[in-house]
Design a protein around this motif. Sequence first.
Motif, PDB file in Angstrom:
ATOM      1  N   TYR A  92       2.670  -0.790   0.718  1.00  0.00           N
ATOM      2  CA  TYR A  92       2.384   0.601   0.388  1.00  0.00           C
ATOM      3  C   TYR A  92       0.908   0.880   0.627  1.00  0.00           C
ATOM      4  CZ  TYR A  92       0.684  -1.125  -4.162  1.00  0.00           C
ATOM      5  OH  TYR A  92       0.001  -1.776  -5.143  1.00  0.00           O
ATOM      6  N   GLN A  93       0.594   2.162   0.782  1.00  0.00           N
ATOM      7  CA  GLN A  93      -0.783   2.583   1.022  1.00  0.00           C
ATOM      8  C   GLN A  93      -1.442   2.905  -0.323  1.00  0.00           C
ATOM      9  OE1 GLN A  93      -2.366   2.918   4.140  1.00  0.00           O
ATOM     10  NE2 GLN A  93      -0.577   1.777   4.841  1.00  0.00           N
ATOM     11  N   TYR A  94      -2.662   2.459  -0.489  1.00  0.00           N
ATOM     12  CA  TYR A  94      -3.407   2.699  -1.719  1.00  0.00           C
ATOM     13  C   TYR A  94      -4.763   3.283  -1.332  1.00  0.00           C
ATOM     14  CZ  TYR A  94      -5.410   1.884  -6.326  1.00  0.00           C
ATOM     15  OH  TYR A  94      -5.997   2.043  -7.545  1.00  0.00           O
ATOM     16  N   TYR A  95      -5.144   4.387  -1.976  1.00  0.00           N
ATOM     17  CA  TYR A  95      -6.409   5.035  -1.666  1.00  0.00           C
ATOM     18  C   TYR A  95      -7.515   4.492  -2.562  1.00  0.00           C
ATOM     19  CZ  TYR A  95      -9.975   8.538  -0.867  1.00  0.00           C
ATOM     20  OH  TYR A  95     -11.153   9.165  -0.547  1.00  0.00           O
ATOM     21  N   ILE A  96      -8.604   4.057  -1.948  1.00  0.00           N
ATOM     22  CA  ILE A  96      -9.776   3.581  -2.673  1.00  0.00           C
ATOM     23  C   ILE A  96     -10.898   4.580  -2.418  1.00  0.00           C
ATOM     24  CG2 ILE A  96     -11.461   1.736  -2.930  1.00  0.00           C
ATOM     25  CD1 ILE A  96      -9.310  -0.188  -1.899  1.00  0.00           C
ATOM     26  N   TYR A  97     -11.364   5.212  -3.477  1.00  0.00           N
ATOM     27  CA  TYR A  97     -12.380   6.249  -3.358  1.00  0.00           C
ATOM     28  C   TYR A  97     -13.615   5.699  -2.646  1.00  0.00           C
ATOM     29  CZ  TYR A  97     -15.734   9.873  -4.540  1.00  0.00           C
ATOM     30  OH  TYR A  97     -16.680  10.862  -4.454  1.00  0.00           O
ATOM     31  N   GLY A  98     -14.062   6.394  -1.640  1.00  0.00           N
ATOM     32  CA  GLY A  98     -15.238   6.003  -0.886  1.00  0.00           C
ATOM     33  C   GLY A  98     -14.943   5.095   0.302  1.00  0.00           C
ATOM     34  N   TYR A  99     -13.738   4.522   0.355  1.00  0.00           N
ATOM     35  CA  TYR A  99     -13.390   3.615   1.452  1.00  0.00           C
ATOM     36  C   TYR A  99     -12.192   4.104   2.253  1.00  0.00           C
ATOM     37  CZ  TYR A  99     -16.587   0.356  -0.694  1.00  0.00           C
ATOM     38  OH  TYR A  99     -17.717  -0.237  -1.214  1.00  0.00           O
ATOM     39  N   GLY A 100     -11.298   4.839   1.636  1.00  0.00           N
ATOM     40  CA  GLY A 100     -10.097   5.309   2.322  1.00  0.00           C
ATOM     41  C   GLY A 100      -8.875   4.528   1.890  1.00  0.00           C
ATOM     42  N   PHE A 101      -7.871   4.554   2.750  1.00  0.00           N
ATOM     43  CA  PHE A 101      -6.598   3.903   2.439  1.00  0.00           C
ATOM     44  C   PHE A 101      -6.611   2.440   2.860  1.00  0.00           C
ATOM     45  CE2 PHE A 101      -5.248   8.303   2.396  1.00  0.00           C
ATOM     46  CZ  PHE A 101      -4.378   8.321   1.325  1.00  0.00           C
ATOM     47  N   THR A 102      -5.889   1.637   2.106  1.00  0.00           N
ATOM     48  CA  THR A 102      -5.678   0.234   2.450  1.00  0.00           C
ATOM     49  C   THR A 102      -4.196  -0.075   2.251  1.00  0.00           C
ATOM     50  OG1 THR A 102      -6.416  -2.031   2.095  1.00  0.00           O
ATOM     51  CG2 THR A 102      -6.171  -0.665   0.136  1.00  0.00           C
ATOM     52  N   THR A 103      -3.707  -1.064   2.952  1.00  0.00           N
ATOM     53  CA  THR A 103      -2.297  -1.453   2.859  1.00  0.00           C
ATOM     54  C   THR A 103      -2.161  -2.630   1.907  1.00  0.00           C
ATOM     55  OG1 THR A 103      -1.922  -0.724   5.127  1.00  0.00           O
ATOM     56  CG2 THR A 103      -0.290  -2.190   4.187  1.00  0.00           C
ATOM     57  N   ILE A 104      -1.275  -2.501   0.928  1.00  0.00           N
ATOM     58  CA  ILE A 104      -1.035  -3.531  -0.075  1.00  0.00           C
ATOM     59  C   ILE A 104       0.357  -4.124   0.158  1.00  0.00           C
ATOM     60  CG2 ILE A 104      -0.877  -4.038  -2.548  1.00  0.00           C
ATOM     61  CD1 ILE A 104      -3.603  -2.955  -1.816  1.00  0.00           C
ATOM     62  N   PRO A 105       0.472  -5.432   0.361  1.00  0.00           N
ATOM     63  CA  PRO A 105       1.801  -6.041   0.492  1.00  0.00           C
ATOM     64  C   PRO A 105       2.500  -6.075  -0.859  1.00  0.00           C
ATOM     65  CG  PRO A 105       0.114  -7.721   0.595  1.00  0.00           C
ATOM     66  CD  PRO A 105      -0.596  -6.401   0.529  1.00  0.00           C
ATOM     67  N   CYS A 106       3.819  -5.870  -0.831  1.00  0.00           N
ATOM     68  CA  CYS A 106       4.585  -5.877  -2.085  1.00  0.00           C
ATOM     69  C   CYS A 106       6.031  -6.256  -1.800  1.00  0.00           C
ATOM     70  CB  CYS A 106       4.514  -4.506  -2.749  1.00  0.00           C
ATOM     71  SG  CYS A 106       5.206  -3.179  -1.755  1.00  0.00           S
ATOM     72  N   CYS A 107       6.797  -6.434  -2.869  1.00  0.00           N
ATOM     73  CA  CYS A 107       8.226  -6.732  -2.773  1.00  0.00           C
ATOM     74  C   CYS A 107       9.010  -5.502  -3.201  1.00  0.00           C
ATOM     75  CB  CYS A 107       8.595  -7.911  -3.665  1.00  0.00           C
ATOM     76  SG  CYS A 107       7.891  -9.477  -3.126  1.00  0.00           S
ATOM     77  N   LYS A 108       9.942  -5.094  -2.357  1.00  0.00           N
ATOM     78  CA  LYS A 108      10.766  -3.917  -2.642  1.00  0.00           C
ATOM     79  C   LYS A 108      12.191  -4.383  -2.915  1.00  0.00           C
ATOM     80  CE  LYS A 108      11.878   0.590  -0.758  1.00  0.00           C
ATOM     81  NZ  LYS A 108      11.665   1.500   0.382  1.00  0.00           N
ATOM     82  N   TYR A 109      12.772  -3.905  -4.037  1.00  0.00           N
ATOM     83  CA  TYR A 109      14.119  -4.327  -4.423  1.00  0.00           C
ATOM     84  C   TYR A 109      15.144  -3.772  -3.447  1.00  0.00           C
ATOM     85  CZ  TYR A 109      18.262  -5.175  -7.204  1.00  0.00           C
ATOM     86  OH  TYR A 109      19.485  -5.606  -7.629  1.00  0.00           O
ATOM     87  N   ASN A 110      16.070  -4.645  -2.980  1.00  0.00           N
ATOM     88  CA  ASN A 110      17.151  -4.188  -2.109  1.00  0.00           C
ATOM     89  C   ASN A 110      18.525  -4.637  -2.602  1.00  0.00           C
ATOM     90  OD1 ASN A 110      17.278  -6.885  -1.452  1.00  0.00           O
ATOM     91  ND2 ASN A 110      16.783  -6.607   0.707  1.00  0.00           N
ATOM     92  N   GLY A 111      18.592  -5.436  -3.641  1.00  0.00           N
ATOM     93  CA  GLY A 111      19.859  -5.831  -4.236  1.00  0.00           C
ATOM     94  C   GLY A 111      20.603  -6.924  -3.490  1.00  0.00           C
ATOM     95  N   ASN A 112      20.111  -7.385  -2.375  1.00  0.00           N
ATOM     96  CA  ASN A 112      20.783  -8.427  -1.595  1.00  0.00           C
ATOM     97  C   ASN A 112      20.372  -9.789  -2.142  1.00  0.00           C
ATOM     98  OD1 ASN A 112      21.710 -10.256   0.290  1.00  0.00           O
ATOM     99  ND2 ASN A 112      21.031  -9.085   2.067  1.00  0.00           N
ATOM    100  N   GLN A 113      21.336 -10.528  -2.681  1.00  0.00           N
ATOM    101  CA  GLN A 113      21.017 -11.808  -3.301  1.00  0.00           C
ATOM    102  C   GLN A 113      20.565 -12.866  -2.293  1.00  0.00           C
ATOM    103  OE1 GLN A 113      24.488 -13.417  -5.180  1.00  0.00           O
ATOM    104  NE2 GLN A 113      25.695 -13.457  -3.311  1.00  0.00           N
ATOM    105  N   PHE A 114      20.798 -12.629  -1.012  1.00  0.00           N
ATOM    106  CA  PHE A 114      20.421 -13.602   0.011  1.00  0.00           C
ATOM    107  C   PHE A 114      19.058 -13.308   0.635  1.00  0.00           C
ATOM    108  CE2 PHE A 114      25.078 -13.564  -0.029  1.00  0.00           C
ATOM    109  CZ  PHE A 114      25.281 -14.880  -0.453  1.00  0.00           C
ATOM    110  N   SER A 115      18.384 -12.261   0.169  1.00  0.00           N
ATOM    111  CA  SER A 115      17.035 -11.990   0.667  1.00  0.00           C
ATOM    112  C   SER A 115      16.042 -12.296  -0.447  1.00  0.00           C
ATOM    113  CB  SER A 115      16.913 -10.516   1.097  1.00  0.00           C
ATOM    114  OG  SER A 115      17.035  -9.667  -0.007  1.00  0.00           O
ATOM    115  N   GLY A 116      14.793 -12.413  -0.070  1.00  0.00           N
ATOM    116  CA  GLY A 116      13.790 -12.719  -1.066  1.00  0.00           C
ATOM    117  C   GLY A 116      12.401 -12.384  -0.568  1.00  0.00           C
ATOM    118  N   CYS A 117      11.473 -12.374  -1.496  1.00  0.00           N
ATOM    119  CA  CYS A 117      10.101 -12.010  -1.188  1.00  0.00           C
ATOM    120  C   CYS A 117       9.189 -12.811  -2.095  1.00  0.00           C
ATOM    121  CB  CYS A 117       9.915 -10.504  -1.410  1.00  0.00           C
ATOM    122  SG  CYS A 117       8.255  -9.907  -1.146  1.00  0.00           S
TER     123      CYS A 117
END
Length: 91
Positions: A59-84
Motif C-alpha cells: 500500500y502507499q503511505y504518505y510521509i509529510y515532506g517526502y511524498g508517498f512510499t510503498t509499504i509491503p504488507c499481507c492481504k487476506y484472501n482466505g486461501n489456505q494454500f497461500s501465505g505471506c
Amino acid sequence: MKKILKMAFVAAFAAVAGYGVYANQQSEVISGLILANVEALADHGESSGFKAGYTASNYQYYIYGYGFTTIPCCKYNGNQFSGCSAIDTCP
C-alpha cells in the motif's frame, strides 16, 4: 624467431588464464554492516512468522515532506494454500 614468438604467445595466454582462475577463486568479503543487516532481517523474519491465508501486497503511505512510499504488507484472501511473511497486515 617464429618459435620465440609462439613461446611468448603461449606464456602470455597461460598468464592471462592463470590470473582468471586466481581471480575467480578469491572470495568477496562482506562488510560488517551488511552482515549485521542480514542477521537482523533474519532474526526479525523468524519472530514475525508466516501468515497462512494471506497473499503479498503493498500500500502507499504518505510521509509529510517526502511524498508517498510503498509499504509491503499481507492481504487476506482466505486461501489456505497461500501465505505471506510481510511484517504488516494491509489496512
